[in-house]
Design a protein around this motif. Structure first.
Motif, PDB file in Angstrom:
ATOM      1  N   LEU A 289       0.778  -1.240  -0.013  1.00 34.52           N
ATOM      2  CA  LEU A 289       0.064   0.020   0.083  1.00 34.52           C
ATOM      3  C   LEU A 289       0.966   1.290   0.022  1.00 34.52           C
ATOM      4  O   LEU A 289       0.483   2.310  -0.738  1.00 34.52           O
ATOM      5  CB  LEU A 289      -1.109   0.115   1.112  1.00 34.52           C
ATOM      6  CG  LEU A 289      -1.942   1.052   1.277  1.00 34.52           C
ATOM      7  CD1 LEU A 289      -2.845   1.071   0.324  1.00 34.52           C
ATOM      8  CD2 LEU A 289      -2.427   1.141   2.682  1.00 34.52           C
ATOM      9  N   THR A 290       1.902   1.155   1.045  1.00 32.37           N
ATOM     10  CA  THR A 290       2.735   2.457   0.931  1.00 32.37           C
ATOM     11  C   THR A 290       3.424   2.375  -0.405  1.00 32.37           C
ATOM     12  O   THR A 290       3.926   3.829  -0.655  1.00 32.37           O
ATOM     13  CB  THR A 290       3.740   2.444   2.032  1.00 32.37           C
ATOM     14  OG1 THR A 290       3.007   2.093   3.358  1.00 32.37           O
ATOM     15  CG2 THR A 290       4.494   3.497   2.322  1.00 32.37           C
ATOM     16  N   ALA A 291       3.892   1.598  -1.091  1.00 33.46           N
ATOM     17  CA  ALA A 291       4.766   1.758  -2.371  1.00 33.46           C
ATOM     18  C   ALA A 291       3.992   2.255  -3.287  1.00 33.46           C
ATOM     19  O   ALA A 291       4.404   3.006  -4.512  1.00 33.46           O
ATOM     20  CB  ALA A 291       5.199   0.136  -2.675  1.00 33.46           C
ATOM     21  N   MET A 292       2.515   2.165  -3.497  1.00 31.88           N
ATOM     22  CA  MET A 292       1.528   2.435  -4.514  1.00 31.88           C
ATOM     23  C   MET A 292       1.864   3.738  -4.957  1.00 31.88           C
ATOM     24  O   MET A 292       2.010   4.064  -6.166  1.00 31.88           O
ATOM     25  CB  MET A 292       0.247   2.059  -4.140  1.00 31.88           C
ATOM     26  CG  MET A 292      -0.548   1.885  -5.639  1.00 31.88           C
ATOM     27  SD  MET A 292       0.206   0.809  -6.756  1.00 31.88           S
ATOM     28  CE  MET A 292      -1.180   1.057  -8.152  1.00 31.88           C
ATOM     29  N   PRO A 293       1.655   4.783  -3.960  1.00 36.12           N
ATOM     30  CA  PRO A 293       2.017   6.405  -4.332  1.00 36.12           C
ATOM     31  C   PRO A 293       3.278   6.677  -4.897  1.00 36.12           C
ATOM     32  O   PRO A 293       3.555   7.422  -5.815  1.00 36.12           O
ATOM     33  CB  PRO A 293       1.796   7.086  -3.011  1.00 36.12           C
ATOM     34  CG  PRO A 293       0.851   5.988  -2.200  1.00 36.12           C
ATOM     35  CD  PRO A 293       1.321   4.784  -2.482  1.00 36.12           C
ATOM     36  N   LEU A 294       4.446   5.926  -4.363  1.00 35.37           N
ATOM     37  CA  LEU A 294       5.514   5.975  -4.962  1.00 35.37           C
ATOM     38  C   LEU A 294       5.699   5.728  -6.345  1.00 35.37           C
ATOM     39  O   LEU A 294       6.141   6.362  -7.342  1.00 35.37           O
ATOM     40  CB  LEU A 294       6.499   5.283  -4.030  1.00 35.37           C
ATOM     41  CG  LEU A 294       7.972   5.200  -4.766  1.00 35.37           C
ATOM     42  CD1 LEU A 294       8.814   6.910  -4.941  1.00 35.37           C
ATOM     43  CD2 LEU A 294       8.959   4.457  -3.806  1.00 35.37           C
ATOM     44  N   ILE A 295       5.021   4.632  -6.697  1.00 35.78           N
ATOM     45  CA  ILE A 295       5.059   4.170  -7.982  1.00 35.78           C
ATOM     46  C   ILE A 295       4.566   4.883  -8.924  1.00 35.78           C
ATOM     47  O   ILE A 295       4.852   5.359 -10.188  1.00 35.78           O
ATOM     48  CB  ILE A 295       4.270   2.542  -8.125  1.00 35.78           C
ATOM     49  CG1 ILE A 295       5.245   1.803  -7.249  1.00 35.78           C
ATOM     50  CG2 ILE A 295       4.310   2.109  -9.713  1.00 35.78           C
ATOM     51  CD1 ILE A 295       4.523   0.279  -6.810  1.00 35.78           C
ATOM     52  N   CYS A 296       3.182   5.520  -8.346  1.00 31.30           N
ATOM     53  CA  CYS A 296       2.509   6.381  -9.564  1.00 31.30           C
ATOM     54  C   CYS A 296       3.222   7.744  -9.584  1.00 31.30           C
ATOM     55  O   CYS A 296       3.182   8.212 -10.702  1.00 31.30           O
ATOM     56  CB  CYS A 296       0.987   6.838  -8.615  1.00 31.30           C
ATOM     57  SG  CYS A 296      -0.148   5.402  -8.338  1.00 31.30           S
ATOM     58  N   PHE A 297       4.159   8.016  -8.739  1.00 34.94           N
ATOM     59  CA  PHE A 297       4.783   9.184  -8.771  1.00 34.94           C
ATOM     60  C   PHE A 297       5.883   9.002 -10.065  1.00 34.94           C
ATOM     61  O   PHE A 297       6.229   9.962 -10.935  1.00 34.94           O
ATOM     62  CB  PHE A 297       5.506   9.545  -7.319  1.00 34.94           C
ATOM     63  CG  PHE A 297       6.579  10.670  -7.551  1.00 34.94           C
ATOM     64  CD1 PHE A 297       6.156  12.020  -7.726  1.00 34.94           C
ATOM     65  CD2 PHE A 297       8.059  10.516  -7.382  1.00 34.94           C
ATOM     66  CE1 PHE A 297       7.233  13.034  -7.837  1.00 34.94           C
ATOM     67  CE2 PHE A 297       8.880  11.432  -7.565  1.00 34.94           C
ATOM     68  CZ  PHE A 297       8.615  12.754  -7.863  1.00 34.94           C
ATOM     69  N   LEU A 298       6.601   7.960  -9.854  1.00 33.33           N
ATOM     70  CA  LEU A 298       7.736   7.467 -10.920  1.00 33.33           C
ATOM     71  C   LEU A 298       6.904   7.401 -12.252  1.00 33.33           C
ATOM     72  O   LEU A 298       7.739   7.881 -13.281  1.00 33.33           O
ATOM     73  CB  LEU A 298       8.135   6.022 -10.366  1.00 33.33           C
ATOM     74  CG  LEU A 298       9.195   6.137  -9.186  1.00 33.33           C
ATOM     75  CD1 LEU A 298       9.538   4.958  -8.860  1.00 33.33           C
ATOM     76  CD2 LEU A 298      10.135   7.099  -9.476  1.00 33.33           C
ATOM     77  N   ILE A 299       5.809   7.002 -12.458  1.00 37.31           N
ATOM     78  CA  ILE A 299       5.099   6.831 -13.626  1.00 37.31           C
ATOM     79  C   ILE A 299       4.818   8.151 -14.146  1.00 37.31           C
ATOM     80  O   ILE A 299       4.963   8.683 -15.551  1.00 37.31           O
ATOM     81  CB  ILE A 299       3.845   6.120 -13.680  1.00 37.31           C
ATOM     82  CG1 ILE A 299       4.096   4.599 -13.499  1.00 37.31           C
ATOM     83  CG2 ILE A 299       2.826   6.164 -15.009  1.00 37.31           C
ATOM     84  CD1 ILE A 299       2.896   3.955 -13.165  1.00 37.31           C
ATOM     85  N   MET A 300       4.299   9.021 -13.209  1.00 31.27           N
ATOM     86  CA  MET A 300       3.985  10.580 -13.582  1.00 31.27           C
ATOM     87  C   MET A 300       5.438  11.383 -14.228  1.00 31.27           C
ATOM     88  O   MET A 300       5.361  12.256 -15.338  1.00 31.27           O
ATOM     89  CB  MET A 300       3.486  11.300 -12.560  1.00 31.27           C
ATOM     90  CG  MET A 300       1.880  10.813 -12.449  1.00 31.27           C
ATOM     91  SD  MET A 300       1.013  11.833 -11.309  1.00 31.27           S
ATOM     92  CE  MET A 300       1.838  11.577  -9.724  1.00 31.27           C
TER      93      MET A 300
END
Length: 301
Positions: free
Chosen positions: A46-57
């Motif tokens: 769950l905590t990793a998901m915002p980081l992944i979305c940030f990297l994609i953006m």
């Protein structure tokens, strides 16, 4: 950003190994508070998901880059990946950190063996020798029938290494068309729903200290994941993979300082053998990849 910054890659990888070692220390602390492994996994993902979305953006192509036609492989990777992560988390709660970490170093040994059996990759006598020597190291560490290491914990740790090795094969197949960030994104997407259900079933109210442990699992797991991914952008795999073995230093340190667990003689004897085997396999993989690159370039030279 090309792979032309080896020092940045090494430093980033070292930071990632420290972050992951801290994460596993929190996993063990949470386990001692009665936190179920699946709940730890849930907060890790769950905590990793915002980081992944940030990297994609932040990536060159943004959200369109997550489009994939390899969803069967992503589902297979996610299924194997969550089992591997679960076994590895569980092993950390069952064994001293240094013992569990040492056994996890067998992943490249199993991965090479699987590649030879299932992917029909040619494995020369040198790598076969390294595999056999690596297994000798495993026998020294585990000591079947006479070890101070709990047999069940050792079996869980070896199971985690086996499944992780299978994950590396699927990731290599995905790597032909998918970026690492996209692979991690779909891993989170496909595992979070099931983990949410498990967290609802096995989770519960915790005191502030336990919530801090779970937060630590998520934050340091995400930082470690980011560091591992970013290091590959700075330097080739052959340059940064040897840094992974520094995690044993941190596992030993945290094991002594936090849990009062000193590595036994079998760890001191077996770990260098396993690490040496893994480093040799990584070096031979680098040599093999270099030869393939030269061979492909020769016709157009």
């Amino acid at each position: 950003m090309g792979q032309n910054r080896p020092m940045a890659g090494i430093v980033t990888r070292l930071g990632a190994m420290l972050s992951l070692a801290v994460m596993f220390a929190f996993v063990k602390l949470a386990g001692e508070q009665g936190v179920h492994v699946t709940e730890s996994l849930f907060y890790r993902q769950l905590t990793a998901m915002p980081l992944i979305c940030f990297l994609i953006m932040r990536s060159q192509h943004g959200w369109p880059s997550i489009v994939s036609n390899k969803h069967k492989l992503h589902i297979l990777r996610s299924t194997l990946g969550i089992f591997a992560m679960g076994l590895n988390f569980w092993a950390m709660t069952l064994l001293p950190l240094a013992d569990a970490t040492t056994i996890s170093f067998t992943v490249p040994i199993f991965a090479t063996l699987f590649a030879a059996i299932f992917l029909r990759e040619k494995v020369g006598i040198r790598r076969w020798t390294a595999i056999l020597i690596g297994f000798v190291g495993v026998l020294i560490v585990v000591q079947p029938g006479g070890s101070l290491i709990p047999a069940f914990g050792a079996a869980v740790a070896l199971g985690g290494a086996l499944v992780t090795a299978a994950v590396t094969m699927v990731i290599r197949m995905l790597g032909r068309t998918e970026t690492s960030v996209v692979t991690i994104f779909w891993f989170s997407v496909y595992t979070l729903p099931a983990l949410t259900v498990c967290a609802f079933i096995y989770g519960g109210g915790h005191d502030a200290k336990t919530w801090a442990y779970l937060l630590g699992i998520g934050i340091f797991g995400a930082l470690g994941q980011l560091g591992v991914t970013q290091s590959l952008r700075y330097a080739p795999v052959s340059t940064i993979v040897p840094m992974d073995y520094t995690s044993l230093i941190w596992a030993t340190f945290f094991g002594i300082v936090i849990f009062g667990q000193f590595p036994g003689l079998s760890i001191w004897l077996g770990a260098p053998i396993i690490i040496g085997s893994g480093l040799f396999i990584a070096w031979r993989e680098h040599v093999r990849a270099s030869k393939l690159t030269v061979a492909k370039a020769e016709p157009s030279a």
